[in-house]
Design a protein around this motif. Structure first.
Motif, PDB file in Angstrom:
ATOM      1  N   ALA A   1       0.838  -1.206   0.000  1.00 27.52           N
ATOM      2  CA  ALA A   1       0.000   0.000   0.000  1.00 27.52           C
ATOM      3  C   ALA A   1       0.869   1.251   0.000  1.00 27.52           C
ATOM      4  O   ALA A   1       0.577   2.237  -0.698  1.00 27.52           O
ATOM      5  N   SER A   2       1.973   1.219   0.756  1.00 23.88           N
ATOM      6  CA  SER A   2       2.881   2.362   0.827  1.00 23.88           C
ATOM      7  C   SER A   2       3.582   2.602  -0.504  1.00 23.88           C
ATOM      8  O   SER A   2       3.708   3.744  -0.960  1.00 23.88           O
ATOM      9  N   VAL A   3       4.043   1.520  -1.148  1.00 28.89           N
ATOM     10  CA  VAL A   3       4.730   1.628  -2.435  1.00 28.89           C
ATOM     11  C   VAL A   3       3.799   2.205  -3.497  1.00 28.89           C
ATOM     12  O   VAL A   3       4.165   3.129  -4.246  1.00 28.89           O
ATOM     13  N   LEU A   4       2.595   1.673  -3.573  1.00 28.41           N
ATOM     14  CA  LEU A   4       1.641   2.144  -4.573  1.00 28.41           C
ATOM     15  C   LEU A   4       1.301   3.618  -4.366  1.00 28.41           C
ATOM     16  O   LEU A   4       1.200   4.387  -5.328  1.00 28.41           O
ATOM     17  N   ALA A   5       1.124   4.015  -3.108  1.00 27.85           N
ATOM     18  CA  ALA A   5       0.794   5.411  -2.810  1.00 27.85           C
ATOM     19  C   ALA A   5       1.950   6.330  -3.181  1.00 27.85           C
ATOM     20  O   ALA A   5       1.758   7.378  -3.809  1.00 27.85           O
ATOM     21  N   SER A   6       3.155   5.934  -2.812  1.00 27.20           N
ATOM     22  CA  SER A   6       4.323   6.778  -3.032  1.00 27.20           C
ATOM     23  C   SER A   6       4.606   6.989  -4.512  1.00 27.20           C
ATOM     24  O   SER A   6       4.838   8.111  -4.969  1.00 27.20           O
ATOM     25  N   LEU A   7       4.563   5.912  -5.303  1.00 29.50           N
ATOM     26  CA  LEU A   7       4.946   6.010  -6.709  1.00 29.50           C
ATOM     27  C   LEU A   7       3.824   6.535  -7.603  1.00 29.50           C
ATOM     28  O   LEU A   7       4.076   6.975  -8.719  1.00 29.50           O
ATOM     29  N   SER A   8       2.589   6.476  -7.129  1.00 30.57           N
ATOM     30  CA  SER A   8       1.473   6.998  -7.936  1.00 30.57           C
ATOM     31  C   SER A   8       1.044   8.391  -7.493  1.00 30.57           C
ATOM     32  O   SER A   8       0.265   9.046  -8.179  1.00 30.57           O
ATOM     33  N   ASN A   9       1.528   8.817  -6.327  1.00 28.80           N
ATOM     34  CA  ASN A   9       1.100  10.082  -5.721  1.00 28.80           C
ATOM     35  C   ASN A   9      -0.411  10.110  -5.524  1.00 28.80           C
ATOM     36  O   ASN A   9      -1.059  11.143  -5.671  1.00 28.80           O
ATOM     37  N   SER A  10      -0.976   8.958  -5.230  1.00 26.02           N
ATOM     38  CA  SER A  10      -2.407   8.823  -4.945  1.00 26.02           C
ATOM     39  C   SER A  10      -2.542   7.980  -3.686  1.00 26.02           C
ATOM     40  O   SER A  10      -1.589   7.856  -2.922  1.00 26.02           O
ATOM     41  N   ALA A  11      -3.694   7.393  -3.463  1.00 25.91           N
ATOM     42  CA  ALA A  11      -3.883   6.502  -2.316  1.00 25.91           C
ATOM     43  C   ALA A  11      -3.667   5.055  -2.768  1.00 25.91           C
ATOM     44  O   ALA A  11      -4.185   4.641  -3.802  1.00 25.91           O
ATOM     45  N   GLY A  12      -2.889   4.304  -1.994  1.00 22.68           N
ATOM     46  CA  GLY A  12      -2.685   2.884  -2.269  1.00 22.68           C
ATOM     47  C   GLY A  12      -3.583   2.054  -1.365  1.00 22.68           C
ATOM     48  O   GLY A  12      -3.691   2.331  -0.173  1.00 22.68           O
ATOM     49  N   VAL A  13      -4.242   1.054  -1.952  1.00 20.37           N
ATOM     50  CA  VAL A  13      -5.160   0.191  -1.208  1.00 20.37           C
ATOM     51  C   VAL A  13      -4.826  -1.265  -1.504  1.00 20.37           C
ATOM     52  O   VAL A  13      -4.630  -1.641  -2.660  1.00 20.37           O
ATOM     53  N   VAL A  14      -4.746  -2.075  -0.448  1.00 19.77           N
ATOM     54  CA  VAL A  14      -4.528  -3.514  -0.611  1.00 19.77           C
ATOM     55  C   VAL A  14      -5.577  -4.264   0.198  1.00 19.77           C
ATOM     56  O   VAL A  14      -5.770  -3.992   1.382  1.00 19.77           O
ATOM     57  N   LEU A  15      -6.256  -5.177  -0.460  1.00 13.97           N
ATOM     58  CA  LEU A  15      -7.240  -6.037   0.193  1.00 13.97           C
ATOM     59  C   LEU A  15      -6.558  -7.349   0.557  1.00 13.97           C
ATOM     60  O   LEU A  15      -6.080  -8.065  -0.323  1.00 13.97           O
ATOM     61  N   GLY A  16      -6.466  -7.632   1.867  1.00 12.27           N
ATOM     62  CA  GLY A  16      -5.839  -8.869   2.316  1.00 12.27           C
ATOM     63  C   GLY A  16      -6.682 -10.081   1.974  1.00 12.27           C
ATOM     64  O   GLY A  16      -7.875  -9.966   1.673  1.00 12.27           O
ATOM     65  N   PRO A  17      -6.091 -11.261   2.018  1.00 16.66           N
ATOM     66  CA  PRO A  17      -6.849 -12.469   1.699  1.00 16.66           C
ATOM     67  C   PRO A  17      -7.857 -12.813   2.780  1.00 16.66           C
ATOM     68  O   PRO A  17      -7.652 -12.515   3.956  1.00 16.66           O
ATOM     69  N   ALA A  18      -8.948 -13.433   2.362  1.00 18.97           N
ATOM     70  CA  ALA A  18      -9.891 -13.974   3.338  1.00 18.97           C
ATOM     71  C   ALA A  18      -9.176 -15.034   4.159  1.00 18.97           C
ATOM     72  O   ALA A  18      -8.286 -15.737   3.665  1.00 18.97           O
ATOM     73  N   LYS A  19      -9.538 -15.139   5.422  1.00 22.35           N
ATOM     74  CA  LYS A  19      -8.864 -16.098   6.295  1.00 22.35           C
ATOM     75  C   LYS A  19      -8.986 -17.524   5.780  1.00 22.35           C
ATOM     76  O   LYS A  19      -8.126 -18.369   6.027  1.00 22.35           O
ATOM     77  N   SER A  20     -10.039 -17.804   5.055  1.00 24.90           N
ATOM     78  CA  SER A  20     -10.227 -19.154   4.522  1.00 24.90           C
ATOM     79  C   SER A  20      -9.183 -19.505   3.471  1.00 24.90           C
ATOM     80  O   SER A  20      -8.973 -20.679   3.155  1.00 24.90           O
ATOM     81  N   LEU A  21      -8.515 -18.482   2.892  1.00 27.13           N
ATOM     82  CA  LEU A  21      -7.536 -18.729   1.831  1.00 27.13           C
ATOM     83  C   LEU A  21      -6.118 -18.876   2.379  1.00 27.13           C
ATOM     84  O   LEU A  21      -5.203 -19.221   1.644  1.00 27.13           O
ATOM     85  N   ASP A  22      -5.926 -18.590   3.666  1.00 28.44           N
ATOM     86  CA  ASP A  22      -4.619 -18.780   4.295  1.00 28.44           C
ATOM     87  C   ASP A  22      -4.341 -20.280   4.398  1.00 28.44           C
ATOM     88  O   ASP A  22      -5.237 -21.068   4.686  1.00 28.44           O
ATOM     89  N   THR A  23      -3.115 -20.676   4.152  1.00 35.04           N
ATOM     90  CA  THR A  23      -2.807 -22.108   4.132  1.00 35.04           C
ATOM     91  C   THR A  23      -2.090 -22.550   5.405  1.00 35.04           C
ATOM     92  O   THR A  23      -1.388 -21.772   6.057  1.00 35.04           O
ATOM     93  N   LEU A  24      -2.265 -23.802   5.730  1.00 30.62           N
ATOM     94  CA  LEU A  24      -1.742 -24.363   6.981  1.00 30.62           C
ATOM     95  C   LEU A  24      -0.248 -24.648   6.879  1.00 30.62           C
ATOM     96  O   LEU A  24       0.219 -25.257   5.918  1.00 30.62           O
ATOM     97  N   LYS A  25       0.486 -24.210   7.885  1.00 28.63           N
ATOM     98  CA  LYS A  25       1.915 -24.515   7.985  1.00 28.63           C
ATOM     99  C   LYS A  25       2.172 -25.616   9.007  1.00 28.63           C
ATOM    100  O   LYS A  25       2.991 -26.505   8.789  1.00 28.63           O
ATOM    101  N   HIS A  26       1.437 -25.564  10.132  1.00 28.38           N
ATOM    102  CA  HIS A  26       1.653 -26.561  11.184  1.00 28.38           C
ATOM    103  C   HIS A  26       0.438 -26.592  12.097  1.00 28.38           C
ATOM    104  O   HIS A  26      -0.171 -25.558  12.375  1.00 28.38           O
ATOM    105  N   VAL A  27       0.079 -27.778  12.571  1.00 29.91           N
ATOM    106  CA  VAL A  27      -1.019 -27.903  13.525  1.00 29.91           C
ATOM    107  C   VAL A  27      -0.546 -28.738  14.709  1.00 29.91           C
ATOM    108  O   VAL A  27       0.240 -29.687  14.544  1.00 29.91           O
TER     109      VAL A  27
END
Length: 342
Positions: free
Chosen positions: A112-138
């Protein structure tokens, strides 16, 4: 009516000039500053025709023309020539990520910071839904009696804790064997995949510890993700004050959009499912978006589309650079997220 080459040339020069100067464009300006090859009188005729077709508008009868949303739409779809980002620009983007510890939330915040800085506009990033996060260890840890703490460490760095109640008091050794079987077979899958594909497949294979089959239903149910809130990362609000200088109404309008999480989640979520870069101009995106444009692209974890990013700014933004900026950044972020997910 199909635009002639003359119409296209005049429209492109007019939009280019308006984006750069933010004031109505007249025939004399186009004649003096752009190598069009037409007389001022001929340019005036073409400008009038473009206005009649809806691509340009006049603020005053004797003043110059400004692009309409239809004009911007044609400009972006048919007239923009995309610049290649310079080596310096690409290095600047990559250097921002080298500061990170390669955790998902840090990467998305930096994006979001990179996009805002280089475009001189507002940068927005939508994070992934929790259901799309993958398992590393249980890990299953005995708490008391039939109560067990299930700890799930996700590839994003998130740690999920769930208290579950089994059919009897299991020893820690029995729980360890169940955990090991799950780690051997479910690692790298998201929660829905584990529930809908991995566990049903393991139940058919019958090669795991007997205790797994007794508790699999409870474990599967406990893996249901909470998607009630999706993370949003926004940067560059201060850029908008400069971009909408002397346009207080439009500034308040775009700030209200950036404050509306439901709108942002819906808008960027819609484009997270598609490949490529998309431009939403003004009211073809939302009735509150007059004078505003959004450039967005999805990003991936491996082959899985998991989120979207982009910039929000005035319609008179530099599309030549904004489009490749969003495209390059989304591909770079996809590569990094795929790398940390393995």
């Amino acid at each position: 009516m199909e635009l002639s080459q003359r119409h296209r040339m005049i429209l492109k020069a007019t939009v280019d000039e308006f984006i750069q100067e933010n004031r109505p464009v007249g025939s004399k300006t186009l004649f003096d500053k752009h190598d069009i090859g037409l007389s001022p009188a001929s340019i005036r005729t073409v400008l009038k025709e473009l206005e009649e077709m809806g691509y340009l508008a006049s603020r005053h009868t004797s003043g110059g023309r400004i692009p309409t949303e239809i004009g911007y739409r044609f400009y972006v779809d048919s007239l923009v020539v995309l610049y290649e980002l310079t080596i310096k620009e690409k290095q600047r983007i990559q250097e921002e990520y080298l500061k990170m510890q390669f955790k998902l939330d840090q990467i998305l915040k930096a994006t979001a910071s990179v996009l805002a800085s280089l475009s001189n506009s507002a940068g927005v990033v939508l994070g992934p839904a929790k259901s799309l996060d993958t398992l590393k260890h249980v890990e299953l840890i005995h708490v008391h009696g039939d109560e067990v703490l299930m700890i799930m460490v996700m590839r994003s760095g998130a740690v999920l804790n769930r208290n579950v109640f089994l059919d009897r008091n299991y020893s820690q050794e029995e729980l360890y064997q169940i955990s090991k079987y799950l780690n051997d077979n479910a690692k790298g899958y998201d929660m829905f995949e584990i529930q809908e594909k991995v566990i049903p497949s393991l139940l058919l294979r019958k090669d795991g510890p007997l205790d797994f089959y007794k508790v699999s239903g409870v474990i599967s149910a406990a893996m249901t993700p909470d998607n009630s809130e999706v993370s949003l990362y926004i940067d560059g609000l201060k850029n908008l004050y400069g971009r909408f200088k002397d346009e207080e109404e439009k500034l308040n309008q775009v700030l209200s959009l950036l404050d509306d999480k439901r709108f942002l989640t819906g808008m960027f979520g819609e484009y997270s499912e598609h490949d490529g870069v998309y431009t939403v101009i003004g009211k073809d995106g939302d009735g509150r978006m007059g004078g505003v444009s959004i450039i967005t692209s999805g990003y991936r974890m491996g082959e899985k589309r998991i989120g979207a990013m982009g910039i929000i700014g005035p319609q008179r933004m530099d599309y030549h650079r904004a489009l490749p900026l969003v495209d390059f950044t989304s591909k770079l972020v996809s590569e990094m997220i795929t790398r940390i997910s393995k």
